[in-house]
Design a protein around this motif. Sequence first.
Motif, PDB file in Angstrom:
ATOM      1  N   VAL A 138      -5.143   9.469  -0.945  1.00  0.00           N
ATOM      2  CA  VAL A 138      -4.183   8.130  -0.547  1.00  0.00           C
ATOM      3  C   VAL A 138      -3.550   8.518   0.807  1.00  0.00           C
ATOM      4  O   VAL A 138      -3.043   7.652   1.366  1.00  0.00           O
ATOM      5  N   LEU A 139      -3.179   9.810   0.927  1.00  0.00           N
ATOM      6  CA  LEU A 139      -2.306  10.276   2.026  1.00  0.00           C
ATOM      7  C   LEU A 139      -3.217  10.261   3.310  1.00  0.00           C
ATOM      8  O   LEU A 139      -2.792   9.930   4.410  1.00  0.00           O
ATOM      9  N   ARG A 140      -4.543  10.635   2.926  1.00  0.00           N
ATOM     10  CA  ARG A 140      -5.523  10.520   4.201  1.00  0.00           C
ATOM     11  C   ARG A 140      -5.723   9.160   4.637  1.00  0.00           C
ATOM     12  O   ARG A 140      -5.706   8.988   6.101  1.00  0.00           O
ATOM     13  N   ALA A 141      -5.588   8.232   3.670  1.00  0.00           N
ATOM     14  CA  ALA A 141      -5.719   6.875   4.306  1.00  0.00           C
ATOM     15  C   ALA A 141      -4.685   6.484   5.396  1.00  0.00           C
ATOM     16  O   ALA A 141      -5.168   5.800   6.316  1.00  0.00           O
ATOM     17  N   TRP A 142      -3.811   7.065   5.349  1.00  0.00           N
ATOM     18  CA  TRP A 142      -2.677   6.709   6.340  1.00  0.00           C
ATOM     19  C   TRP A 142      -2.836   7.629   7.972  1.00  0.00           C
ATOM     20  O   TRP A 142      -2.755   7.121   8.688  1.00  0.00           O
ATOM     21  N   THR A 143      -3.108   8.794   7.357  1.00  0.00           N
ATOM     22  CA  THR A 143      -3.395   9.841   8.681  1.00  0.00           C
ATOM     23  C   THR A 143      -4.652   9.446   9.282  1.00  0.00           C
ATOM     24  O   THR A 143      -4.445   9.589  10.844  1.00  0.00           O
ATOM     25  N   VAL A 144      -5.596   8.920   8.671  1.00  0.00           N
ATOM     26  CA  VAL A 144      -6.756   8.423   9.409  1.00  0.00           C
ATOM     27  C   VAL A 144      -6.508   7.248  10.417  1.00  0.00           C
ATOM     28  O   VAL A 144      -6.922   7.145  11.484  1.00  0.00           O
ATOM     29  N   ASN A 145      -5.846   6.160   9.761  1.00  0.00           N
ATOM     30  CA  ASN A 145      -5.374   5.014  10.648  1.00  0.00           C
ATOM     31  C   ASN A 145      -4.305   5.366  11.706  1.00  0.00           C
ATOM     32  O   ASN A 145      -4.506   4.890  12.603  1.00  0.00           O
ATOM     33  N   ALA A 146      -3.399   6.480  11.286  1.00  0.00           N
ATOM     34  CA  ALA A 146      -2.680   6.760  12.471  1.00  0.00           C
ATOM     35  C   ALA A 146      -3.332   7.239  13.595  1.00  0.00           C
ATOM     36  O   ALA A 146      -3.000   6.914  15.020  1.00  0.00           O
ATOM     37  N   GLY A 147      -4.325   8.150  13.331  1.00  0.00           N
ATOM     38  CA  GLY A 147      -5.298   8.896  14.427  1.00  0.00           C
ATOM     39  C   GLY A 147      -6.052   7.619  15.128  1.00  0.00           C
ATOM     40  O   GLY A 147      -6.385   7.956  16.300  1.00  0.00           O
ATOM     41  N   ASP A 148      -6.585   6.896  14.538  1.00  0.00           N
ATOM     42  CA  ASP A 148      -7.192   5.853  15.226  1.00  0.00           C
ATOM     43  C   ASP A 148      -6.410   4.502  15.555  1.00  0.00           C
ATOM     44  O   ASP A 148      -7.166   3.447  15.910  1.00  0.00           O
ATOM     45  N   LEU A 149      -5.128   4.575  15.414  1.00  0.00           N
ATOM     46  CA  LEU A 149      -4.490   3.310  15.838  1.00  0.00           C
ATOM     47  C   LEU A 149      -4.724   2.736  17.212  1.00  0.00           C
ATOM     48  O   LEU A 149      -4.898   1.737  17.471  1.00  0.00           O
ATOM     49  N   ARG A 162      -0.140   6.281  -6.934  1.00  0.00           N
ATOM     50  CA  ARG A 162      -1.593   6.863  -6.942  1.00  0.00           C
ATOM     51  C   ARG A 162      -1.481   8.688  -6.650  1.00  0.00           C
ATOM     52  O   ARG A 162      -1.972   9.358  -7.275  1.00  0.00           O
ATOM     53  N   GLY A 163      -0.749   8.679  -5.546  1.00  0.00           N
ATOM     54  CA  GLY A 163      -0.609  10.305  -4.996  1.00  0.00           C
ATOM     55  C   GLY A 163       0.288  10.861  -6.137  1.00  0.00           C
ATOM     56  O   GLY A 163      -0.112  12.139  -6.244  1.00  0.00           O
ATOM     57  N   ILE A 164       1.242  10.481  -6.790  1.00  0.00           N
ATOM     58  CA  ILE A 164       2.017  11.262  -7.880  1.00  0.00           C
ATOM     59  C   ILE A 164       1.343  11.200  -9.408  1.00  0.00           C
ATOM     60  O   ILE A 164       1.028  12.062  -9.895  1.00  0.00           O
ATOM     61  N   GLY A 165       0.943  10.027  -9.913  1.00  0.00           N
ATOM     62  CA  GLY A 165       0.551   9.547 -11.032  1.00  0.00           C
ATOM     63  C   GLY A 165      -0.792  10.339 -11.212  1.00  0.00           C
ATOM     64  O   GLY A 165      -0.886  10.916 -12.323  1.00  0.00           O
ATOM     65  N   ARG A 166      -1.690  10.321 -10.029  1.00  0.00           N
ATOM     66  CA  ARG A 166      -3.013  10.581 -10.222  1.00  0.00           C
ATOM     67  C   ARG A 166      -3.235  11.813  -9.640  1.00  0.00           C
ATOM     68  O   ARG A 166      -4.420  12.510  -9.464  1.00  0.00           O
ATOM     69  N   ARG A 167      -2.272  12.167  -8.753  1.00  0.00           N
ATOM     70  CA  ARG A 167      -2.254  13.517  -7.746  1.00  0.00           C
ATOM     71  C   ARG A 167      -3.671  13.509  -7.094  1.00  0.00           C
ATOM     72  O   ARG A 167      -4.187  14.378  -6.913  1.00  0.00           O
ATOM     73  N   ASP A 168      -3.748  12.307  -6.289  1.00  0.00           N
ATOM     74  CA  ASP A 168      -4.628  12.057  -5.326  1.00  0.00           C
ATOM     75  C   ASP A 168      -4.237  12.281  -3.986  1.00  0.00           C
ATOM     76  O   ASP A 168      -3.774  11.456  -3.244  1.00  0.00           O
ATOM     77  N   PRO A 169      -4.746  13.309  -3.290  1.00  0.00           N
ATOM     78  CA  PRO A 169      -4.172  13.381  -1.875  1.00  0.00           C
ATOM     79  C   PRO A 169      -4.988  12.382  -1.069  1.00  0.00           C
ATOM     80  O   PRO A 169      -4.750  12.423   0.212  1.00  0.00           O
ATOM     81  N   MET A 227       0.749  -1.199   0.124  1.00  0.00           N
ATOM     82  CA  MET A 227      -0.119  -0.020  -0.100  1.00  0.00           C
ATOM     83  C   MET A 227       0.719   1.378   0.000  1.00  0.00           C
ATOM     84  O   MET A 227       0.607   2.280  -0.488  1.00  0.00           O
ATOM     85  N   ALA A 228       2.154   1.031   0.361  1.00  0.00           N
ATOM     86  CA  ALA A 228       3.030   2.568   0.609  1.00  0.00           C
ATOM     87  C   ALA A 228       3.266   2.526  -1.102  1.00  0.00           C
ATOM     88  O   ALA A 228       3.366   3.820  -1.438  1.00  0.00           O
ATOM     89  N   ALA A 229       3.711   1.651  -1.501  1.00  0.00           N
ATOM     90  CA  ALA A 229       3.883   1.768  -2.939  1.00  0.00           C
ATOM     91  C   ALA A 229       2.731   2.263  -3.875  1.00  0.00           C
ATOM     92  O   ALA A 229       3.126   3.243  -4.620  1.00  0.00           O
ATOM     93  N   LYS A 230       1.659   1.629  -3.591  1.00  0.00           N
ATOM     94  CA  LYS A 230       0.475   2.191  -4.377  1.00  0.00           C
ATOM     95  C   LYS A 230       0.103   3.704  -4.033  1.00  0.00           C
ATOM     96  O   LYS A 230      -0.296   4.478  -4.823  1.00  0.00           O
ATOM     97  N   THR A 231       0.424   4.017  -2.865  1.00  0.00           N
ATOM     98  CA  THR A 231       0.183   5.564  -2.221  1.00  0.00           C
ATOM     99  C   THR A 231       1.145   6.420  -3.164  1.00  0.00           C
ATOM    100  O   THR A 231       0.586   7.467  -3.734  1.00  0.00           O
ATOM    101  N   VAL A 232       2.478   5.946  -3.254  1.00  0.00           N
ATOM    102  CA  VAL A 232       3.290   6.878  -4.208  1.00  0.00           C
ATOM    103  C   VAL A 232       2.911   6.815  -5.574  1.00  0.00           C
ATOM    104  O   VAL A 232       2.597   7.905  -5.991  1.00  0.00           O
TER     105      VAL A 232
END
Length: 311
Positions: free
Chosen positions: A247-258, A238-245, A231-236
């Motif tokens: 995918v970054l939120r996917a990580w921050t939400v999980n970190a906040g609810d860890l 999609r985040g760069i290729g499709r400029r999709d922010p 998923m880290a590779a997919k984030t890079v």
Amino acid sequence: MPPPLDAVSVVVVNHDGAEVLELLLESLAASEHRPLEVIVVDNASTDGSVALLAARADVHLVSSPVNLGFGRGCNLGAQHARGDLLLFANPDLLVEPDTVGALVRGLRRTPDAAVACATLLEPGYDRHVKEPRSQETAAMAAALMLVDAAHFARIGGFDPWMFLYWEDTELCYRSWLAGRKVLKVWDAVAVHELGGTGGGHRFSGEQIKNGLYTHLKTRAWRAVLLFGGRMAAKTVIRGIGRRDPGVLRAWTVNAGDLRSTLAKRRAVRGAATPEDRARLERLGGEHAYWTRRAWLKAALRSLRTRLASSR
């Protein structure tokens, strides 16, 4: 009076699916399995779905003023169900007359089974051979998923943390950890317009977010690390290729609810036997392998199509 044994309550979650929904309802009306009730949870549709459903005497309409997403919509529908079996169905599929009965037979002939999923075929695919057999699998899509109602209530239904994507896999993983089997039934067939009512690329962040959450909550740490790396590779990409922010939120939400997720992990995995945890990891590894193979085949097919069109 309790419902008859093997009474099936079909729960369909709909959001602006009027174009395909009526075809599903007609195919369910032709089902050979009885008794069968049909419950449609409408997630704040604006396309005329409510009027279509309200005009049908064979449908129990449950209207939600807001879009609850898939899992929460299913949970709401299950609250209105009377059958001892729940059949969750996408609006964009067609079932054959013997499909529901085949799912029920597949579930009942396998000891300790709690979930049975249909074989999903794309429109026009005619090479599938029906066989009266069931196969253990880590998880399958809830596009057409039969679940023992008592088991569904016991494990708390679909996890309401997720809006869309991965809620079916998470339910299957928890079923294995609860000592119950998940099956693919080869003679229960449905035609599914893959992605017909999905979120598409707009929900790529939701897919990553929920996949990470599901692994953190239910899987062994090795599987969590392997999935997290992909998923880290997919984030890079999609985040760069499709400029999709998103995918970054996917990580921050999980970190906040860890902290909350790890508490759920201790409850779910802690209550499972070592044998059930080991069986999930074995089947989960097989499931991940075949999922990656299917993704690679689809990616290569898409690449060949683009190359051919550019000539």
